[in-house]
Design an enzyme around this catalytic site. Structure first.
Site, short mmCIF file in Angstrom:
data_model
loop_
_atom_site.label_atom_id
_atom_site.label_comp_id
_atom_site.label_asym_id
_atom_site.label_seq_id
_atom_site.Cartn_x
_atom_site.Cartn_y
_atom_site.Cartn_z
CG MET A 17 -24.69 -27.67 26.41
SD MET A 17 -24.37 -27.38 24.64
CE MET A 17 -23.93 -25.63 24.66
CD GLN A 69 -28.78 -26.61 34.45
OE1 GLN A 69 -27.84 -27.34 34.20
NE2 GLN A 69 -29.91 -26.59 33.73
CB CYS A 99 -28.99 -33.67 33.81
SG CYS A 99 -27.49 -34.60 33.47
CG ASN A 210 -32.98 -27.17 25.20
OD1 ASN A 210 -32.74 -28.10 25.97
ND2 ASN A 210 -32.08 -26.74 24.34
N GLY A 211 -34.02 -28.17 22.48
CA GLY A 211 -33.91 -29.52 21.93
C GLY A 211 -33.93 -29.54 20.41
N GLY A 233 -28.47 -25.42 22.13
CA GLY A 233 -27.34 -26.07 22.77
C GLY A 233 -26.19 -26.34 21.83
NE ARG A 234 -26.77 -31.97 20.78
CZ ARG A 234 -27.38 -33.03 20.29
NH1 ARG A 234 -26.65 -34.04 19.84
NH2 ARG A 234 -28.69 -33.09 20.22
#
Length: 330
Positions: A17, A69, A99, A210-211, A233-234
């Site tokens: 991120m 990454q 992205c 992911n997501g 992630g978040r």
């Protein structure tokens, strides 16, 4: 680290991120989980190869297992950047094909590469030739008006034929026109069923989803559904204690357990070293604001670190003051 060990670690990973998963963040996360796979922010191949920005690759050995990454679309340039990452000691090199930002699109990499599976295959083949560590791909299910049910299998076929054995699929389309990067994280609908279907269609591929994943219970559900890994992630950033403190036990069957106060104690010498090298407290503690999220004292913890962390004399004593406020609320 052997590729098999990195693959085991990839049962749970913290997503790359931008502006968040820097070295300070990763050090904190590693104190909370010794098994979870951590990822750097995206580093562009041009910055490394043409810009000489090798300092962007620095990391603490304590961060292992850790993946780099990369962003880019030139096979030779990505190969050189991958070689540099392997030399620095990363356990994996990952190519960003997800992205959606305008800056990334203008460089013809990120999610726009979903429209160029042959080029992605050429890129990862060159990267694999240039370095000994595993090369993986993080992608979307499609972009704009593409039909994910058609595009994603074709894309996976190309990268698998190029030698990729592990892929992370963000289960949303990316809309390259009309949505901001932030909106691309929320507005396009999630299609988890398609990702699960890809595992059935590509049984030899190690596939992580992911997501929109916000809990370990949700992550365990995907693993039970047959997926090989889950990337968060978040939620891992904003509520790290909820995700990472129990990850080793619930995801890996490891009895390792760590207390949140022990994590904070573990950050003290790290912060002291950072300050001694001329760094600022807030550069580290901005990643610690969510440690007590959902717990007594969370608001006071955030307030002290946010208001006092930027002061010229801020130091470990500032952390102690924030912790005092938490204990007063407990």
């Amino acid at each position: 680290m052997p590729a098999s060990d990195v693959t085991k670690a990839a049962r749970l990973s913290v997503a790359p991120m931008m502006a968040w998963t820097d070295a300070h963040c990763r050090y904190l996360h590693r104190l909370m989980s010794r098994r979870t796979l951590l990822y750097t922010e995206m580093v562009t191949a041009p910055a490394l190869v043409r810009g000489g920005a090798r300092h962007l690759l620095r990391f603490d050995p304590a961060e292992h297992p850790v993946a780099l990454q990369l962003g880019g679309s030139d096979p030779a340039e990505l190969a050189e950047a991958a070689r540099m990452g392997a030399e620095e000691g990363y356990d994996e090199v990952n190519l960003n094909v997800g992205c959606p930002s305008d800056r990334v699109q203008s460089g013809t990499f990120g999610a726009v590469l979903m429209e160029h599976p042959k080029l992605v295959a050429d890129c990862v083949a060159a990267m694999r030739e240039a370095c000994a560590v595993e090369v993986t791909v993080k992608c979307r299910i499609g972009v704009d008006d593409q039909d994910p049910a058609e595009v994603l299998p074709d894309f996976l076929t190309h990268i698998q034929q190029a030698g990729v054995r592990r892929v992370i699929i963000h289960a949303r389309k990316a809309w390259l026109q009309g949505l901001s990067p932030k909106e691309n994280r929320d507005i396009p609908p999630l299609d988890y069923e398609l990702v699960v279907a890809m595992k059935a269609a590509f049984p030899d591929l190690n596939i992580s989803v992911n997501g929109g994943i916000t809990s370990l219970d949700q992550a365990r559900g995907f693993l039970q559904a047959g997926l090989d890994g889950v990337m968060i992630g978040r939620a891992a950033y904003h509520t790290p204690a909820e995700i990472l403190l129990a990850a080793d036990r619930l995801i890996y069957g490891d009895d390792h357990a760590v207390d949140l106060l022990a994590v904070i104690d573990g950050m003290r010498p790290y912060i002291a070293r950072h300050l001694a090298q001329g760094g600022k407290l807030a550069q580290v503690t901005r990643h610690m604001l969510g440690l007590f999220q959902g717990r007594p004292g969370a608001r006071h913890w955030r307030r002290v670190l946010s208001e006092e962390g930027h002061k010229p004399d801020a130091g470990v004593h500032t952390l102690d003051r924030a912790l005092e406020q938490v204990r007063m609320d407990a």
